[in-house]
Enzyme design. Sequence first.
Site, PDB file in Angstrom:
ATOM      1  N   GLU A 186      -8.380  36.113 -60.126  1.00  0.00           N
ATOM      2  CA  GLU A 186      -8.569  37.061 -59.016  1.00  0.00           C
ATOM      3  C   GLU A 186      -7.850  38.399 -59.221  1.00  0.00           C
ATOM      4  O   GLU A 186      -7.211  38.936 -58.309  1.00  0.00           O
ATOM      5  CB  GLU A 186      -8.104  36.399 -57.712  1.00  0.00           C
ATOM      6  CG  GLU A 186      -8.829  35.096 -57.428  1.00  0.00           C
ATOM      7  CD  GLU A 186      -8.404  34.414 -56.121  1.00  0.00           C
ATOM      8  OE1 GLU A 186      -7.497  34.913 -55.451  1.00  0.00           O
ATOM      9  OE2 GLU A 186      -8.989  33.361 -55.790  1.00  0.00           O
ATOM     10  N   GLU A 302     -15.144  26.600 -58.915  1.00  0.00           N
ATOM     11  CA  GLU A 302     -14.545  26.115 -57.653  1.00  0.00           C
ATOM     12  C   GLU A 302     -15.603  25.977 -56.555  1.00  0.00           C
ATOM     13  O   GLU A 302     -15.388  26.277 -55.404  1.00  0.00           O
ATOM     14  CB  GLU A 302     -13.455  27.088 -57.183  1.00  0.00           C
ATOM     15  CG  GLU A 302     -12.411  27.379 -58.217  1.00  0.00           C
ATOM     16  CD  GLU A 302     -11.309  28.279 -57.698  1.00  0.00           C
ATOM     17  OE1 GLU A 302     -11.224  28.504 -56.481  1.00  0.00           O
ATOM     18  OE2 GLU A 302     -10.496  28.778 -58.513  1.00  0.00           O
TER      19      GLU A 302
HETATM   20  C1  XIL Z   1      -6.367  26.917 -52.791  1.00  0.00           C
HETATM   21  C2  XIL Z   1      -6.002  25.447 -52.573  1.00  0.00           C
HETATM   22  O1  XIL Z   1      -7.189  24.670 -52.546  1.00  0.00           O
HETATM   23  C3  XIL Z   1      -5.249  25.297 -51.256  1.00  0.00           C
HETATM   24  O2  XIL Z   1      -4.873  23.945 -51.051  1.00  0.00           O
HETATM   25  C4  XIL Z   1      -4.024  26.192 -51.296  1.00  0.00           C
HETATM   26  O3  XIL Z   1      -3.363  26.104 -50.062  1.00  0.00           O
HETATM   27  C5  XIL Z   1      -4.447  27.651 -51.555  1.00  0.00           C
HETATM   28  O4  XIL Z   1      -5.187  27.741 -52.796  1.00  0.00           O
HETATM   29  N1  XIL Z   1      -9.246  30.333 -55.176  1.00  0.00           N
HETATM   30  C6  XIL Z   1      -8.440  29.725 -56.088  1.00  0.00           C
HETATM   31  C7  XIL Z   1      -7.736  28.479 -55.764  1.00  0.00           C
HETATM   32  O5  XIL Z   1      -8.403  30.145 -57.262  1.00  0.00           O
HETATM   33  O6  XIL Z   1      -6.516  28.336 -56.486  1.00  0.00           O
HETATM   34  C8  XIL Z   1      -7.485  28.367 -54.283  1.00  0.00           C
HETATM   35  O7  XIL Z   1      -6.978  27.058 -54.051  1.00  0.00           O
HETATM   36  C9  XIL Z   1      -8.786  28.586 -53.524  1.00  0.00           C
HETATM   37  C10 XIL Z   1      -9.313  29.965 -53.790  1.00  0.00           C
END
Ligand code: XIL
Length: 393
Positions: A186, A302
């Site tokens: 990101e 994701e």
């Molecule tokens: C999220 C997790 O799923 C949560 O449990 C945590 O509180 C915050 O991070 N993009 C990403 C992930 O790259 O690392 C994030 O994961 C969700 C958004």
Amino acid sequence: MNNRFLLTRRHIIQLVFEMLVGGIGTAVTSRFINFNNQLQARDNPNKKFATDGKFSLKERAAIKDLIYGAAIQYSQLLSDRELANQVKCECKMLVPEWELKWFTGKQSLRPSPGRFDFGRADWMANFAKAHGLLFRGHTLVWHEALPPWFQNTVNSQNAEQFLEEHIKTVVRHYAGKIHSWDVVNEAINPSDGRSDGLRKTPWLKFLGSDYVELAFRFAAEADPQALLVYNDFGLDYDTPENEAKRNAVLKLLERLKSKSTPIHALGMQAHLQGDKTQFNSKKLKNFLRNVAALDLKILITEMDVADKNLPVDIKVRDRIVAATYEDYLSVVLDEPAVIAVLTWGLSDRYTWLSEFQPRRDGARVRPLPLDANFKRKLAWNAIARAFDNAPHR
Ligand code: XIL
């Protein structure tokens, strides 16, 4: 009569329910009409997402030389035997949802400036090895999940040393055991106003715009075999924001490749919204093609489909969520450079969206392939069908 405005019995019941719960203003204006105008068109009650349950998602993906996997937390995998069984059955790849981030609370990877605690991630790596799963690392460099000590410890003078030490220590620890790393996560945010589209993060502040290249070079030195990935979200829809993001990510990838940076793939998080209708397969396909033209692979890293703005009716929600999975995957899997699809979780029992995108009516969200009792949903069917219909790699 235009069937878009046909007030079926179900809609009348929903309208009355929303009037009772949310008051006339709420019920009549936003959600109901929004649903009726935009989402009903997407909800095809006659679409069954028919498929056989004979083969698991990992088996169906493997037939096309694709990989299916999921992000899971250590504590869930350790405590929930049924989840562990489903991961073994459905997944070919495991990615720790928390355990390879710098800090996610107690027993984190980086409890203090001089310490690395690999305990939980090692347990997950061993679980993956024991059950023939590939293991992927998420994420080496991010502006989130930084430890409490980071702010008072890291500065412009020592940031490169902290970056190099973290990346090389962690990547060396898993060298030869990891399929791929989200090296930087990101880093692009066009609304931060920079001409290069970079997000204003502590890493950018301390190291300048070359920190991304630096991170990939450190990772490649530590494990020349690992697939090194740049990972980001908001690349999926035909909206001005997502268009700007796609352009900025492409510019970053082109810049990195022009400097012979050891980057091998783009990770598209694909956190989708069931109520979002601005889906343009041509634009998405074109973006994928432009990324592939840089000699990069693509991973969907994701994936989930948020249902917070969908009607409470589970049948309707599940159909729209499934259609969103199938529409998106049928486009991305057409691109030969796409090598893997991971969902951010496997079962609705454990999804970050329960906390981050809860439904106003308090109903359990249903963004993933398995429901909270690990029963396959239409979303599972949709992913299975997408793999079945995907061209062979
Ligand atoms: C999220 C997790 O799923 C949560 O449990 C945590 O509180 C915050 O991070 N993009 C990403 C992930 O790259 O690392 C994030 O994961 C969700 C958004």
